[in-house]
Enzyme design. Structure first.
Site, short mmCIF file in Angstrom:
data_model
loop_
_atom_site.label_atom_id
_atom_site.label_comp_id
_atom_site.label_asym_id
_atom_site.label_seq_id
_atom_site.Cartn_x
_atom_site.Cartn_y
_atom_site.Cartn_z
N LYS A 22 0.83 -1.21 0.00
CA LYS A 22 0.00 0.00 0.00
C LYS A 22 0.87 1.26 0.00
O LYS A 22 0.64 2.18 -0.79
CB LYS A 22 -0.90 0.00 1.25
N ASN A 23 1.86 1.30 0.89
CA ASN A 23 2.62 2.54 1.05
C ASN A 23 3.66 2.78 -0.03
O ASN A 23 4.33 3.82 -0.05
CB ASN A 23 3.25 2.60 2.45
N CYS A 117 -5.44 13.32 13.32
CA CYS A 117 -5.32 11.91 12.97
C CYS A 117 -5.32 11.08 14.25
O CYS A 117 -4.86 11.56 15.29
CB CYS A 117 -4.01 11.73 12.20
N ARG A 122 0.60 14.64 13.18
CA ARG A 122 0.98 14.45 11.77
C ARG A 122 0.90 15.72 10.91
O ARG A 122 0.13 15.80 9.94
CB ARG A 122 0.15 13.34 11.15
N ASP A 308 4.72 0.80 12.13
CA ASP A 308 3.54 0.10 11.60
C ASP A 308 3.46 -1.36 12.06
O ASP A 308 2.49 -2.05 11.75
CB ASP A 308 3.53 0.16 10.07
N ARG A 400 -8.55 -0.70 4.72
CA ARG A 400 -7.67 0.30 4.10
C ARG A 400 -6.30 -0.31 3.78
O ARG A 400 -5.60 0.20 2.91
CB ARG A 400 -7.44 1.48 5.06
N1 EPU Z 1 6.26 14.94 10.52
C1 EPU Z 1 6.42 16.29 10.74
N2 EPU Z 1 6.26 17.15 9.69
C2 EPU Z 1 5.98 16.71 8.43
C3 EPU Z 1 5.84 15.33 8.19
C4 EPU Z 1 5.99 14.46 9.27
O1 EPU Z 1 6.68 16.70 11.86
O2 EPU Z 1 5.86 17.55 7.53
C5 EPU Z 1 6.41 13.99 11.65
C6 EPU Z 1 5.13 13.20 11.92
O3 EPU Z 1 4.23 13.92 12.74
C7 EPU Z 1 5.66 11.96 12.58
C8 EPU Z 1 7.01 11.76 11.89
O4 EPU Z 1 7.33 12.99 11.27
O5 EPU Z 1 5.86 12.17 13.96
C9 EPU Z 1 7.03 10.66 10.85
O6 EPU Z 1 5.93 10.79 9.98
P1 EPU Z 1 6.02 10.48 8.42
O7 EPU Z 1 5.87 11.73 7.66
O8 EPU Z 1 7.21 9.63 8.15
O9 EPU Z 1 4.70 9.61 8.22
P2 EPU Z 1 3.85 9.58 6.90
O10 EPU Z 1 4.74 9.77 5.74
O11 EPU Z 1 2.67 10.45 7.04
C10 EPU Z 1 4.13 7.03 6.38
C11 EPU Z 1 3.20 5.86 6.23
C12 EPU Z 1 2.64 5.48 7.59
C13 EPU Z 1 3.79 5.15 8.51
C14 EPU Z 1 4.77 6.32 8.59
C15 EPU Z 1 6.01 6.03 9.40
C16 EPU Z 1 2.38 6.15 3.98
C17 EPU Z 1 1.25 6.47 3.07
N3 EPU Z 1 2.15 6.22 5.29
O12 EPU Z 1 3.32 8.08 6.91
O13 EPU Z 1 1.83 4.34 7.39
O14 EPU Z 1 3.31 4.86 9.81
O15 EPU Z 1 5.20 6.69 7.26
O16 EPU Z 1 6.70 4.95 8.90
O17 EPU Z 1 3.46 5.82 3.52
C18 EPU Z 1 0.07 2.83 7.85
O18 EPU Z 1 0.31 2.28 6.77
O19 EPU Z 1 -0.70 2.34 8.72
C19 EPU Z 1 0.69 4.12 8.14
C20 EPU Z 1 0.21 4.97 9.06
#
Ligand code: EPU
Length: 421
Positions: A22-23, A117, A122, A308, A400
């Protein structure tokens, strides 16, 4: 709303196939917008989040075509509006992934700002700052991120992520693929899904180097062309079924997966007492009827233990021998499943970002509620070993991210059924 009813106690045994990730599929679908011709993406998992992304394309005027092999063909040249509306973004935060490609390819974009969220605040500040570093002008107005590329298009830039962000890295990497000149991303996410996206961009004629390390260098190109690409296997689905076998003392062989993308998880399973054997594209776990030993773990960005998989390991510890401490460092509110597991008789103490789990000899089935995707997976795992029936509500969260979960678990011998509600 559909519910799952699981009768615990069956020891899992069998073989199943792992779906596409998915990701990885979500950013790859978003990156199709960068191409100047039709792009075909194969091995897409049949999941609600993928349907949402396809619906988002539909809203923008692009009609993806699904072929006989269930691959999706997207022709980004048919785009009509550059808006990702709130109704869709609020149901799937990953919609933010269209922001970078749209600004890079079409010069502007309006993407609803994702709200709160269930697993943490996030924010998306890094996505915005990365695009600004490339010369984009960004205003947040009426709940929308309104982004515009400068005259002549985005420019390559050096950008440092002060927090490692998976989709943040992906968004800026996609934008940089069509920017003028070189972009250097530092403290970039090293997740295998970032690498898969880089391979896809390169398959369209892009020039991305260093994906999988913390420094990614992207030389912008004039155009990206048509391509066909197969999405990588889902490492979190893989890990979840391995834990399912481990909690039930059973054996499972997972095919069409890749053991090299979840080494931290395999190490913890071995530490818990599982026998794990691997081949190029398969993993087998055998617990030989034994009860697992509790493990300590700490989540962190790849290659460390994935957030995850945290919820699933809390369920493993909940029925294991001994006590394990689980520290969550990525998201600030990712322990909602703990309170549902307590309703099944688990012994878990949460203090700040740490859950101390003392294994009990047996859990008892109870009505429980899924709160997010991975939390719901942990409830399924607990239900597989609990005595009696567990009724899991709000399973749209599971749909999802887990393709055909009840069919796959049934193939392994679990007693699980879906009741439409
Ligand atoms: N963060 C910031 N600012 C930003 C972006 C992120 O402070 O602009 C912080 C977040 O709040 C968090 C940390 O950075 O504390 C890491 O978040 P990240 O951005 O890496 O998460 P994401 O990209 O939104 C993806 C996966 C998630 C997975 C996380 C961490 C996808 C679509 N989603 O989310 O997957 O938990 O990376 O590995 O790739 C899931 O599949 O259940 C899921 C939640």
């Amino acid at each position: 709303m559909d519910k799952l009813i699981i009768t615990g106690g069956a020891r899992l045994n069998g073989e199943i196939r792992i779906s596409g990730a998915k990701n990885a599929a979500l950013p790859i679908l978003a990156a199709t917008l960068l191409a100047d011709g039709p792009v075909t993406v194969a091995n897409l998992p049949h999941l609600h989040d993928i349907t949402t992304m396809i619906e988002l394309f539909g809203r923008m005027g692009i009609e993806p075509v699904i072929n006989e092999k269930l691959a999706v063909e997207i022709d980004p040249r048919t785009i009509k509006t550059l808006i990702a509306p709130y109704e869709l973004v609020k149901t799937m935060r990953a919609s933010i992934l269209v922001l970078g490609p749209m600004v890079a390819r079409f010069g502007e974009a309006e993407v609803a700002l994702p709200g709160g969220c269930a697993i943490g605040s996030r924010p998306v500040d890094l996505h915005i700052r990365g695009l600004e570093a490339m010369g984009a002008t960004i205003d947040v107005e009426g709940g929308y991120i309104k982004a515009k590329a400068p005259e002549g298009g985005l420019r390559g830039a050096n950008f440092f992520f002060d927090t490692v962000s998976v989709t943040g890295t992906e968004n800026i990497m996609m934008a940089a693929a069509l920017a003028k000149g070189r972009t250097v991303l530092q403290n970039a996410a090293r997740e295998p899904e970032v690498v898969d996206l880089a391979h896809f961009i390169n398959a369209m004629g892009g020039n991305v180097q260093g994906a999988g390390t913390d420094t990614i260098i992207i030389e912008g190109v004039e155009r990206l062309h048509s391509a066909t690409y197969k999405v990588m296997p889902d490492r979190i689905e893989t890990g979840t079924y391995l834990v399912a076998a481990a909690v039930t003392g059973g054996r499972v062989k997972l095919k069409d997966t890749d053991p090299t993308i979840l080494e931290a998880v395999l190490d913890k399973l071995r530490e818990a007492g599982a026998e794990v054997t691997t081949g190029a594209d398969w993993i087998e776990l055998n617990m030989h009827g034994k009860r697992a030993r509790a493990v300590n773990l700490r989540t962190a960005p790849y290659p460390a233990f994935p957030t995850d998989m945290q919820a699933q390991f809390i369920s493993l510890n909940a029925v294991a021998e001994g006590t394990g401490a689980v520290i969550e460092t990525v998201f600030e509110n990712r322990f909602m499943h703990v309170y549902e597991l307590l309703r099944m008789g688990a012994h878990i103490l949460v203090e700040g970002n740490t859950a101390v789990v003392t294994g009990v000899a047996g859990l008892k089935g109870a009505p429980v509620m899924a709160t997010d995707l991975r939390a719901s997976a942990s409830l399924v795992l607990a239900a597989l070993v609990a005595e009696g029936d567990t009724l899991i509500d709000r399973i749209y969260h599971i749909d999802r991210g887990y393709e055909c979960i009840e069919e796959k678990l049934q193939m392994l011998g679990a007693k699980i059924r879906r009741v439409p509600g």
